[in-house]
Motif scaffolding. Structure first.
Motif, PDB file in Angstrom:
ATOM      1  N   LEU A  44       0.851  -1.183   0.000  1.00 15.60           N
ATOM      2  CA  LEU A  44       0.000   0.000   0.000  1.00 15.60           C
ATOM      3  C   LEU A  44       0.889   1.236   0.000  1.00 15.60           C
ATOM      4  N   ASP A  45       0.700   2.085  -0.985  1.00 16.90           N
ATOM      5  CA  ASP A  45       1.469   3.313  -1.085  1.00 16.90           C
ATOM      6  C   ASP A  45       1.200   4.184   0.144  1.00 16.90           C
ATOM      7  N   ALA A  46       2.250   4.541   0.868  1.00 13.36           N
ATOM      8  CA  ALA A  46       2.105   5.297   2.110  1.00 13.36           C
ATOM      9  C   ALA A  46       1.452   6.655   1.882  1.00 13.36           C
ATOM     10  N   ASP A  47       1.787   7.329   0.797  1.00 15.27           N
ATOM     11  CA  ASP A  47       1.189   8.638   0.530  1.00 15.27           C
ATOM     12  C   ASP A  47      -0.314   8.531   0.290  1.00 15.27           C
ATOM     13  N   VAL A  48      -0.718   7.499  -0.424  1.00 12.16           N
ATOM     14  CA  VAL A  48      -2.139   7.278  -0.682  1.00 12.16           C
ATOM     15  C   VAL A  48      -2.857   6.948   0.629  1.00 12.16           C
TER      16      VAL A  48
END
Length: 95
Positions: free
Chosen positions: A17-21
């Motif tokens: 999971l993309d941390a920024d998203v």
């Protein structure tokens, strides 16, 4: 639904999971929660403790701390400076 989403976003490995998203979605969720009608928000905050019992380990802590993590008690006390000061003192003592 809220608990499952928060557990997923908080505990999913950064490679999956993309941390920024995830941060963006958690911020949007927090904003949506704060915008709820105060009576419903109070019930929801109370429900997190019961819902947390359905989880174990780190997930249980994450669910139990949703109200704290999203400053939901503070959202309820927005018009009460005395209560806000109490919540700030509790938050400072906790950290």
């Amino acid at each position: 639904m809220v608990a499952r989403f928060v557990v997923f976003a908080d505990l999913t490995d950064g490679e999956l999971l993309d941390a920024d998203v995830a941060v963006e979605m958690m911020e949007a969720l927090g904003s949506d929660l704060e915008a709820l009608e105060k009576g419903f928000l109070r019930e929801l905050i109370g429900a997190f403790a019961a819902i947390a019992e359905e989880y174990s380990g780190e997930a249980q802590r994450v669910v139990r701390d949703i109200a704290h993590s999203f400053y939901l008690e503070e959202a309820l006390a927005a018009d009460d400076p005395v209560r806000l000061a109490q919540l700030e003192a509790l938050r400072d003592a906790r950290e």
